[in-house]
Every structure is written in C-alpha cells, then in structure tokens.
Motif scaffolding. Structure first.
Motif, PDB file in Angstrom:
ATOM      1  N   TRP A   1       0.821  -1.205   0.000  1.00 55.90           N
ATOM      2  CA  TRP A   1       0.000   0.000   0.000  1.00 55.90           C
ATOM      3  C   TRP A   1       0.857   1.258   0.000  1.00 55.90           C
ATOM      4  O   TRP A   1       0.634   2.179  -0.787  1.00 55.90           O
TER       5      TRP A   1
ATOM      6  N   PHE B   1     -12.256   5.213  -5.573  1.00 59.39           N
ATOM      7  CA  PHE B   1     -10.997   5.866  -5.899  1.00 59.39           C
ATOM      8  C   PHE B   1     -11.242   7.152  -6.666  1.00 59.39           C
ATOM      9  O   PHE B   1     -10.739   8.222  -6.313  1.00 59.39           O
TER      10      PHE B   1
ATOM     11  N   ALA C   1       2.678   1.610  -3.358  1.00 60.29           N
ATOM     12  CA  ALA C   1       1.769   2.088  -4.410  1.00 60.29           C
ATOM     13  C   ALA C   1       1.495   3.575  -4.273  1.00 60.29           C
ATOM     14  O   ALA C   1       1.223   4.251  -5.275  1.00 60.29           O
ATOM     15  N   HIS C   2       1.568   4.098  -3.061  1.00 60.74           N
ATOM     16  CA  HIS C   2       1.263   5.508  -2.826  1.00 60.74           C
ATOM     17  C   HIS C   2       2.514   6.382  -2.688  1.00 60.74           C
ATOM     18  O   HIS C   2       2.424   7.536  -2.254  1.00 60.74           O
TER      19      HIS C   2
ATOM     20  N   ARG D   1      -7.105   8.414   2.975  1.00 61.57           N
ATOM     21  CA  ARG D   1      -8.408   9.078   2.803  1.00 61.57           C
ATOM     22  C   ARG D   1      -9.571   8.197   3.256  1.00 61.57           C
ATOM     23  O   ARG D   1     -10.534   8.676   3.844  1.00 61.57           O
TER      24      ARG D   1
ATOM     25  N   ARG E   1      -3.309   1.767  -9.356  1.00 60.07           N
ATOM     26  CA  ARG E   1      -2.719   2.722  -8.420  1.00 60.07           C
ATOM     27  C   ARG E   1      -2.828   2.283  -6.967  1.00 60.07           C
ATOM     28  O   ARG E   1      -2.039   2.727  -6.138  1.00 60.07           O
ATOM     29  N   ILE E   2      -3.800   1.453  -6.644  1.00 58.14           N
ATOM     30  CA  ILE E   2      -3.885   0.989  -5.262  1.00 58.14           C
ATOM     31  C   ILE E   2      -3.338  -0.435  -5.091  1.00 58.14           C
ATOM     32  O   ILE E   2      -3.069  -0.864  -3.978  1.00 58.14           O
TER      33      ILE E   2
ATOM     34  N   ASP F   1      -4.371  13.072   2.521  1.00 57.15           N
ATOM     35  CA  ASP F   1      -3.480  12.251   1.709  1.00 57.15           C
ATOM     36  C   ASP F   1      -4.252  11.044   1.158  1.00 57.15           C
ATOM     37  O   ASP F   1      -5.015  10.406   1.894  1.00 57.15           O
ATOM     38  N   PRO F   2      -4.060  10.698  -0.127  1.00 58.31           N
ATOM     39  CA  PRO F   2      -4.826   9.578  -0.689  1.00 58.31           C
ATOM     40  C   PRO F   2      -4.545   8.246  -0.010  1.00 58.31           C
ATOM     41  O   PRO F   2      -5.405   7.357  -0.030  1.00 58.31           O
ATOM     42  N   ALA F   3      -3.387   8.093   0.608  1.00 55.41           N
ATOM     43  CA  ALA F   3      -3.081   6.833   1.279  1.00 55.41           C
ATOM     44  C   ALA F   3      -3.950   6.607   2.505  1.00 55.41           C
ATOM     45  O   ALA F   3      -4.125   5.459   2.941  1.00 55.41           O
TER      46      ALA F   3
ATOM     47  N   ARG G   1       5.836  13.122  -0.898  1.00 56.64           N
ATOM     48  CA  ARG G   1       6.524  12.180  -1.783  1.00 56.64           C
ATOM     49  C   ARG G   1       7.925  12.649  -2.150  1.00 56.64           C
ATOM     50  O   ARG G   1       8.784  11.828  -2.452  1.00 56.64           O
TER      51      ARG G   1
ATOM     52  N   LEU H   1      -0.118   8.897  -8.603  1.00 58.84           N
ATOM     53  CA  LEU H   1      -1.228   8.899  -7.653  1.00 58.84           C
ATOM     54  C   LEU H   1      -2.586   8.849  -8.350  1.00 58.84           C
ATOM     55  O   LEU H   1      -3.564   8.354  -7.786  1.00 58.84           O
TER      56      LEU H   1
END
Length: 390
Positions: free
Chosen positions: A15, A227, A18-19, A293, A215-216, A289-291, A60, A38
C-alpha cells in the motif's frame, strides 16, 4: 482460482509503495510524475501549514515547492482540475476518460435544489459570453447578489453558474492566483486532441477502473469505485466481470488478523516478489493524503483510528482542529498539531500524541525534528517552535 493471501505486513508495504510513501525520495522533484502515479491530488482551501495538494506532493518528495503545481496547470496545461470524490487535480491525459464525469456532475447539479437559481439560460449565457470576450475571470469579476438571509455555504447566482459550467466541463480552471480560481472556456484550456477524443462509456468505465486498481494494487470493488467516485457500483461490478481474466482474487490480512476478500491488479505477484520493506523515514502526512483518505481501510490495514475534526465544535474534538497523522516506516506512531505563521517565519508545534504502544525514543525524536524542519521549509518559514512538551 484460489485467492492469493497477503499478510498484513506485506499489505502495508504494498500500500505504501503504491502511494509513493515507501522508498526515500531521490533526485529532482518530478511533480507531474507524482500526480500521474497517484492518479489525482485533492485540492483544499485550508492552509494551516501548507494546503493539502501541496502537502501531498511534498510528502513524496520534500524538494517540492508550491509554485511547481501552478506551472503545470496554468503554463504547461499538463493537469486539469475537476471533481473526483472532491475537487482535485488530474493528469491532462485522463481527459478522454473524464467525459462521462462531466455529464454525471452536470446531471447531479441539475438535480440539486441547492443550485436551483443558477441555471437560468440567460445567466449561463452571460457568464460564458463575458469569459469568451474578456478572457479568464474569477468569481470576483461578477457582482450578482444573494437575496434573502445570509447562510453558510450559500453562494450568489454568478458563483453557482460558474460552478455549474465548470462541473459540466464547459468551463475549466485556467489558473489560480493564490487559491482564487480563474475560469476560462474549456476549448481554450483543454488540448483539442484530448478534448475531442471519442471513447464509449464502457471504455471510459473500464479505463477508470483499471487505472484505479493499478494505483492501489489491491482493493474491494467498493474501494475501486471510490478511488475516482466517477462510476456507479453496478458499472464497477460489470467491469469486474469483463476484466475477470486480468484480476487476481486476494485475501488481505488486517491489522487485527482478520481477512478481507478483494481483487489485485494483474502484476500483483510481480509487485510482491519485488517488494521491499518500507524505510524508517518519518513523515507528517496531510489529513487528505490519498493513502489515508478511506478511514475504514486505514484502520483495517494499519490499526490507526483517525478522524478529521475540523468540522466538529471545539468541545467535541478528541484531538484538535487540524491534526496531522505521523507515519514511521509502515506504522503510524503519533499525531501532531502544528501551524505556520508565515509573517513571523515560525512553525509552531501545538501538541504531540504518541500512539498506544509506541515508546518514545531519541532516534524517533531526531527524525521528527528533521521532518519538522523540512515541513517548515515547505511553508517558507525558518524556525520550529515547540509550544508543548517535546
């Protein structure tokens, strides 16, 4: 085909990899590459230290600075703004996959009673005509007024019209001055070859689902759908049937030892083979952050129970108005409340909380000081001041 079992330690490592939160950053900052990897970066107005979109990119690569994103949007036209689960910036090459989303958001606004007064054809035509004649305009360039009592979130008619045309893809974000959005005709912002690309709705759905899973790395159908938030559950289920040969059934172990059935991307086994444990770097992450969310997934994978409390009354907050999660390696070790005073040149640390079971150490304290110094540089301030016990 039997499900591939992924241990919790491997799931966390996958995970974070990927992020873009696994390996230490190296080299110059490739801002467009980060956004492409992302898929999108959420935009947010709140600036406690730095706005969420800048913070996400900085996490990042700490060489990132705020003007880099502005250049990609306004000068290079390599990204565009629109609505995923929220207002976001996306790589421009995704535009052919986004035509349905323009239609979906337009229909959603038309069904909303909140926008009822903004859809008069005369007002919409006036807004578009002024922008066509005068060039990019912001909401400050219009002067329609609210009628009736002032209430939170109410917007004057011209603002609703601008939003509606933006959601519909008839207007696009030309550039920003600070966080003030300037709207232009979409034909003058979006490259013609991408704007005119013709993809069927099914091709767009399939493309978005594949891009999300890539992406995930792994996720349930619900997580794949959420997503982008640009498809419906039935559409994602139909895609999974069509693409079943390229999907790997998996079972993912949670932090509590439980297992969740999900789907993995086509090259998941190769990713697992090449997987390295995340480095021990300490990172202060954006609440958006998308990781992290999806808070339910965050708790399931990392055992980290996190909520953004800025919309809660102060008396109901357990932590604080804007509290940042702190990641070290592959686990969350604390929470920190900090704010920047750019005029005074100071980043103030207001509160720090260790996570349960995390023991304080000199090494972690040194890593935190180093991360705070980097965070201060993102905000353009010189000093870090602790206003609570270290």
């Amino acid at each position: 085909m039997s499900a591939l079992k992924i241990s919790n330690s491997d799931a966390r490592a996958l995970w974070l990899c990927a992020h873009g939160l696994s390996a230490p950053p190296a080299g110059v900052c490739d801002t467009l590459g980060l956004i492409r990897a992302l898929g999108f970066v959420q935009l947010d107005t709140i600036q406690i230290v730095s706005r969420a979109h800048h913070h996400i990119l900085w996490s990042r690569n700490p060489r990132y600075r705020e003007p880099l994103l502005d250049g990609l949007l306004a000068r290079d036209r390599q990204v565009f703004e629109h609505f995923t689960h929220d207002a976001s910036v996306l790589p421009m090459e995704f535009l052919p996959l986004w035509q349905r989303q323009f239609r979906r958001m337009k229909a959603k606004v038309e069904r909303s009673s909140w926008y009822g007064g903004a859809l008069e054809p005369e007002l919409l035509a006036l807004v578009k005509r002024r922008i066509a004649d005068e060039g990019p305009l912001s909401t400050r360039d219009f002067d329609t007024k609210l009628e009736g009592p002032k209430e939170m979130w109410r917007r004057p008619p011209h603002k609703k019209a601008l939003d509606y045309l933006w959601y519909a893809g008839e207007l696009a974000t030309s550039h920003r001055d600070g966080f003030i959005k300037y709207y232009d005709l979409a034909d003058r912002v979006f490259p013609a070859e991408l704007r005119n690309a013709q993809l069927s709705d099914q091709a767009q759905i399939d493309g978005l689902c594949r891009a999300a899973l890539d992406r995930i790395g792994f996720g349930t159908l619900g997580e794949i759908r959420k997503f982008w938030d640009a498809t419906d559950p039935a559409e994602v289920a139909a895609w999974a049937e069509r693409d079943s040969g390229a999907l790997i059934p998996v079972e993912v172990q949670g932090a509590d030892g439980s297992w969740t059935k999900a789907w993995g991307c086509a090259d998941l086994e190769e990713r697992l083979t090449a997987l390295a444990a995340p480095g021990g770097r300490l990172r202060i992450l954006s609440p958006f952050d998308p990781a992290i969310r999806d808070r339910a997934r965050l708790k399931r994978l990392f055992g980290f129970d996190y909520t953004v409390e800025l919309f809660l009354p102060a008396a109901k907050r357990q932590w604080g108005y804007y509290v940042y999660p702190v990641l070290e390696g592959s686990r969350f070790v604390g929470r920190i409340e900090a704010k920047a005073d750019r005029a005074a040149g100071v980043l103030s640390v207001l509160k720090w909380w260790d996570e349960p079971g995390v023991r304080a150490s000199k090494a972690r304290a040194e890593k935190l000081e180093a991360e705070l110094a980097r965070f201060a540089r993102l905000a353009g301030v010189e000093r870090v001041v602790w206003e609570c016990p270290r």
